[in-house]
Design a protein around this motif. Structure first.
Motif, PDB file in Angstrom:
ATOM      1  N   VAL A  61      28.781  33.467  89.757  1.00  0.00           N
ATOM      2  CA  VAL A  61      27.527  33.187  89.065  1.00  0.00           C
ATOM      3  C   VAL A  61      26.420  33.989  89.717  1.00  0.00           C
ATOM      4  O   VAL A  61      26.346  34.097  90.945  1.00  0.00           O
ATOM      5  N   ARG A  62      25.548  34.546  88.881  1.00  0.00           N
ATOM      6  CA  ARG A  62      24.355  35.241  89.378  1.00  0.00           C
ATOM      7  C   ARG A  62      23.138  34.421  88.974  1.00  0.00           C
ATOM      8  O   ARG A  62      22.927  34.156  87.797  1.00  0.00           O
ATOM      9  N   SER A  63      22.372  34.016  89.970  1.00  0.00           N
ATOM     10  CA  SER A  63      21.170  33.224  89.728  1.00  0.00           C
ATOM     11  C   SER A  63      20.000  34.151  89.513  1.00  0.00           C
ATOM     12  O   SER A  63      19.740  35.050  90.336  1.00  0.00           O
ATOM     13  N   GLN A  64      19.270  33.954  88.408  1.00  0.00           N
ATOM     14  CA  GLN A  64      18.124  34.795  88.085  1.00  0.00           C
ATOM     15  C   GLN A  64      16.975  34.496  89.038  1.00  0.00           C
ATOM     16  O   GLN A  64      16.587  33.346  89.216  1.00  0.00           O
ATOM     17  N   GLN A  68      15.141  29.262  86.556  1.00  0.00           N
ATOM     18  CA  GLN A  68      16.105  28.191  86.705  1.00  0.00           C
ATOM     19  C   GLN A  68      17.439  28.523  86.036  1.00  0.00           C
ATOM     20  O   GLN A  68      18.414  27.788  86.207  1.00  0.00           O
ATOM     21  N   SER A  69      17.499  29.636  85.259  1.00  0.00           N
ATOM     22  CA  SER A  69      18.709  29.973  84.532  1.00  0.00           C
ATOM     23  C   SER A  69      19.670  30.743  85.422  1.00  0.00           C
ATOM     24  O   SER A  69      19.285  31.372  86.400  1.00  0.00           O
ATOM     25  N   SER A  70      20.964  30.714  85.064  1.00  0.00           N
ATOM     26  CA  SER A  70      22.003  31.418  85.803  1.00  0.00           C
ATOM     27  C   SER A  70      22.923  32.096  84.797  1.00  0.00           C
ATOM     28  O   SER A  70      23.102  31.654  83.660  1.00  0.00           O
ATOM     29  N   GLU A  71      23.564  33.193  85.267  1.00  0.00           N
ATOM     30  CA  GLU A  71      24.462  33.967  84.413  1.00  0.00           C
ATOM     31  C   GLU A  71      25.856  33.948  85.025  1.00  0.00           C
ATOM     32  O   GLU A  71      26.019  34.157  86.232  1.00  0.00           O
ATOM     33  N   ASN A  93      20.573  20.847  94.769  1.00  0.00           N
ATOM     34  CA  ASN A  93      20.733  22.171  94.180  1.00  0.00           C
ATOM     35  C   ASN A  93      21.646  22.972  95.104  1.00  0.00           C
ATOM     36  O   ASN A  93      21.230  23.464  96.148  1.00  0.00           O
ATOM     37  N   PHE A  95      22.996  25.858  94.779  1.00  0.00           N
ATOM     38  CA  PHE A  95      22.698  27.280  94.892  1.00  0.00           C
ATOM     39  C   PHE A  95      21.599  27.521  95.931  1.00  0.00           C
ATOM     40  O   PHE A  95      21.686  28.450  96.730  1.00  0.00           O
ATOM     41  N   GLY A 128      21.648  36.404  95.442  1.00  0.00           N
ATOM     42  CA  GLY A 128      21.657  35.725  94.163  1.00  0.00           C
ATOM     43  C   GLY A 128      23.020  35.621  93.516  1.00  0.00           C
ATOM     44  O   GLY A 128      23.133  35.101  92.408  1.00  0.00           O
ATOM     45  N   HIS A 129      24.095  36.085  94.185  1.00  0.00           N
ATOM     46  CA  HIS A 129      25.447  36.005  93.645  1.00  0.00           C
ATOM     47  C   HIS A 129      26.214  34.927  94.402  1.00  0.00           C
ATOM     48  O   HIS A 129      26.211  34.900  95.646  1.00  0.00           O
TER      49      HIS A 129
END
Length: 619
Positions: A61-64, A68-71, A93, A95, A128-129
Motif C-alpha cells: 500500500v502507498r499512503s498519499q 487520508q487516502s491510500s493506494e 492508525n 500506517f 509512504g510504502h
C-alpha cells in the motif's frame, strides 16, 4: 494496542524443517527485487511475503502524503474480494505507527466476525510504502519471528544504487538463528544458542552476551562454554568490554590499527586476551531505547565498520523473549521486586497521565468514602399545627347570607365572620309575638269572667309561645358568627360558603391562634431507627423555601400510619425553637431534615441499596 512485540514466544512453535522453504522464498525474493522500483512486480512481492510470513492476505500500500487516502500497488490473497482496508483497527492508525517505529500491529475484525492480526511494515527506502499482512490469530505466538522476517525483507532502499540484496545465506542464517534462540525454553540455553550461532555464522573467535541488572552488566553466556568462572580474569575483561556500549547506547568498534583511546581501553584489553583483530560491543535495546543486554563479538580479522544493522534488528526483536526467559529464571523474591519496579514505573511514569490522574482522583474519592464521614439527615414531610383552635358553626338551620372573611385571614376578637339569613326567623318571631298578645288578652278576659280553668289554659299557651319567642330571639342573636379570639382562619372559603344552606351544627369556619405552634413530621418506616427524642433539625416551608426554622423532636407516636404508595409512616411532633413569625400559619407544609449525627460516607451512599438486597436475599 501499541506497536510492540509480545514478551514471549511459545517454544517449538517454528518447525526446523522450514529453513529450506525460507531459503527458497528468499531466492525468489532476490530475483524479484533485482527489478527497479518502476518495474517492481508488487503482486509477486506480496505473494512471496505472504508465504514467508505465514499470512492469509497481504498487500503493498502507498499512503498519499497529506491525505487520508491510500493506494494499493499489489495484493496476494486466495479471496478475490479481499482488500487491505476492510480489516483495519479503529483504535490505532497502523500506517502512522509504522512510519515512526518501522512496524505496527493490532487485532482487527472484519464484517463477517473474523478476527485478524494486522501487521504493517514500512518498506525501507520508500517513504509512504507499506507491506500489510493479515495473519491468523492462531499464529500470534510466532509474531516475533514473522515480524523479523518481514522487516529483514523490507529494505528496498538499496535498489536506487544497486539491484542486489544482502547475501541470501546471511539472511536465512539470521532468520534461523533468531528462530532457534526464541525456541529455547530457558534463559541460559537461549543466550548460549545466540552466542554459538553468531560465532559459527561470522567465524568469530568468541561471542558473549551480558545482561544489565541494577546498572551493571554481568556475563551470562560465552560461546562454546557451557560453564565459566564468573570471578575469573577473563570474565572481568568481558564484563569491562560491555561498558562502552552500555554507556554510549550504540554499537562500539575497536580495531587493532585504531589509535589508542582511554574510552576503549577495556575493548583493547579484551582483544589482547583473545587475540582478536577487531571487537564490536553491541547493545540490545527495547523499543524505548533502554539497554537490557550487550553482545560482545571478537573478530579474527579487521572487521571494523561492518554493517550491523540486521544484527541489531534481530537482537531488538529477540530482546522481549530473552527478557521474559530471564525473569522466569529469577527466584520468586527477585521476580516480585522486578514486578513492583515495573508497576511503579507504569504508575508514576509520564505515560497515560490523564488515566493516571483519573485513577488517583478515583482512589482518593474511594478512600474518602470509605473512611470519611458526612453529617447525615433524615428527610420528612412537615406541617405546622396548633392546639388553640375553635370551630364557628351554624346555630340553626338556614342559609348563609353574608361572608366577611376567608381562609388565611387574620381576624380580631369579636369581629363578625359570617351572617345567616334571618328573614324567616324574623317572620316566625313576629307571628309568635302576635300569638302571645292574643293569648294575653284571652288570659285577662277569662280572669275577669272568673273562669279559672280557661284562664290556666290560656296562660299555659301564652307561656309556650313566650318560650318559642325567646328561642327565636336567641337564634337571631347568634345569626352573626363572631371570632372568639384573635387568630387566623385555617378552614372556610368565602366562595364555597356564600349562599350555601347549612344545618344546625355544620362547621363554617375554623380559627386558630398564631401561638403555641408546633410541627408534626411524617417519617418513613425505614428511617425510624435513626430518630430519637431531642434530635434537632430544620424545616423549610413551601411558602418560604429560603427560610429554615430550627426544631427539636419532642415526642414520637409509636403507631404507624398507612400513606398509600408511600408506605407506612410514623408521626413525630417537634417544637419550634424560635419566636413565631407574622407569616407563619397553622396548616403550612414543607420539608424537614432531622440531624441524626455523622455517618460513614459509603454507608450514606449505599445503605438503601444494601437494605433492599438484604430483604431480597433474606431467607
Amino acid at each position: 494496542m501499541t506497536s510492540t512485540f509480545p514478551s514471549s514466544t511459545v517454544p517449538g512453535s517454528i518447525v526446523q524443517s522450514s529453513t529450506s522453504d525460507v531459503r527458497a522464498l528468499i531466492l525468489q525474493l532476490h530475483s524479484v527485487l533485482k527489478m527497479t522500483i518502476a518495474e517492481m512486480d508488487w503482486d509477486k512481492y506480496a505473494e512471496l511475503m505472504r508465504q514467508l510470513c505465514k499470512a492469509s492476505h497481504s498487500a503493498v500500500v502507498r499512503s498519499q502524503s497529506g491525505s487520508q487516502s491510500s493506494e494499493m500497488l499489489g495484493r496476494a490473497s486466495d479471496d478475490s474480494g479481499w482488500t487491505p482496508f476492510q480489516a483495519l483497527p479503529s483504535t490505532i492508525n497502523l500506517f502512522e505507527a509504522a512510519s515512526v517505529n518501522g512496524f505496527a500491529h493490532a487485532p482487527a475484525q472484519t464484517t463477517d466476525g473474523t478476527t485478524w492480526l494486522v501487521l504493517v511494515v514500512l518498506l525501507q527506502g520508500l517513504p509512504g510504502h507499506f507491506l500489510l499482512l493479515n495473519i491468523r490469530m492462531q499464529e500470534r505466538a510466532q509474531l516475533n519471528e514473522l515480524t523479523l522476517r518481514a522487516l529483514l525483507c523490507s529494505d528496498l532502499g538499496r535498489q536506487s544504487a544497486s539491484t542486489t540484496l544482502p547475501l541470501d545465506d546471511e539472511l536465512a542464517a539470521m532468520l534461523g538463528l533468531a528462530s532457534q534462540t526464541m525456541q529455547q525454553a530457558k534463559f541460559d540455553s537461549a543466550c548460549l544458542t545466540l552466542c554459538n550461532g553468531l560465532t559459527a555464522e561470522w567465524e568469530l573467535l568468541q561471542a558473549s552476551i551480558g545482561w544489565v541488572e541494577s546498572g551493571q552488566v554481568k556475563a551470562m553466556a560465552v560461546s562454546h562454554l557451557d560453564r565459566f568462572e564468573r570471578n575469573s580474569r577473563q570474565s572481568m575483561l568481558i564484563e569491562n568490554a560491555y561498558l562502552p556500549a552500555l554507556t554510549q547506547g550504540h554499537a562500539v568498534w575497536w580495531a587493532s590499527n585504531a589509535q589508542e583511546s582511554y574510552a576503549f581501553a577495556a575493548l583493547a584489553d579484551f582483544a589482547a586476551d583473545t587475540g582478536a583483530q577487531s571487537v564490536a560491543s553491541v547493545p540490545i535495546q527495547d523499543v524505548q531505547g533502554i539497554v537490557h543486554a550487550v553482545v560482545l563479538l571478537a573478530f579474527r580479522g579487521n572487521e571494523a565498520g561492518r554493517d550491523l544493522t540486521q544484527l541489531q534488528l534481530a537482537l531488538e526483536l529477540i530482546q522481549p523473549r530473552l527478557e521474559d526467559l530471564r525473569n522466569r529464571s529469577l527466584p520468586l523474591l527477585s521476580r516480585s521486586r522486578i514486578f513492583m519496579q515495573r508497576l511503579s514505573q507504569r504508575m508514576f511514569g509520564p505515560d497515560h497521565s490523564m488515566i493516571k490522574l483519573a485513577s488517583v482522583v478515583l482512589l482518593v474519592l474511594l478512600l474518602y468514602a470509605t473512611f470519611g464521614t458526612w453529617h447525615y439527615r433524615v428527610e420528612a414531610s412537615a406541617q405546622i399545627n396548633t392546639e388553640a383552635t375553635r370551630v364557628i358553626s351554624a346555630q340553626f338551620d338556614g342559609r348563609i347570607d353574608q361572608v366577611f372573611a376567608t381562609a388565611g385571614d387574620l381576624v380580631k376578637e369579636g369581629s363578625v365572620l359570617v351572617s345567616l339569613d334571618t328573614r324567616d326567623l324574623d317572620q316566625q318571631r313576629a307571628e309568635v309575638l302576635a300569638e302571645i298578645s292574643k293569648l294575653e288578652t284571652e288570659v285577662n278576659k277569662h280572669r275577669a269572667d272568673g273562669k279559672l280553668a280557661e284562664t290556666e289554659i290560656a296562660q299555659a299557651r301564652m307561656d309556650q309561645s313566650t318560650a318559642k319567642a325567646n328561642r327565636l330571639q336567641a337564634y337571631l342573636q347568634h345569626a352573626n358568627g363572631k371570632a372568639p379570639f384573635e387568630g387566623v382562619i385555617v378552614e372556610g372559603e368565602r366562595k364555597d360558603l356564600l349562599g350555601a344552606p347549612v344545618k344546625k351544627g355544620d362547621k363554617i369556619f375554623k380559627i386558630a391562634k398564631v401561638e403555641g405552634l408546633y410541627v408534626t413530621l411524617m417519617v418513613a418506616e425505614r428511617q425510624m431507627r435513626h430518630i430519637y427524642a431531642g434530635a434537632r433539625g430544620e424545616v423549610a416551608l413551601l411558602s418560604h423555601t429560603d427560610y429554615n426554622i430550627p426544631i427539636r423532636i419532642s415526642s414520637v407516636i409509636p403507631v404507624a400510619q398507612v400513606k398509600g404508595q408511600e408506605g407506612n409512616q410514623f408521626m413525630i411532633t417537634a417544637e419550634m425553637l424560635e419566636s413565631p413569625q407574622a407569616w407563619w400559619r397553622p396548616g403550612m407544609t414543607g420539608l424537614a431534615r432531622i440531624d441524626v449525627g455523622d455517618k460513614n460516607i459509603f454507608w450514606i451512599l449505599t445503605h438503601r441499596l444494601v437494605d433492599n438486597l438484604r430483604l431480597l436475599l433474606w431467607w
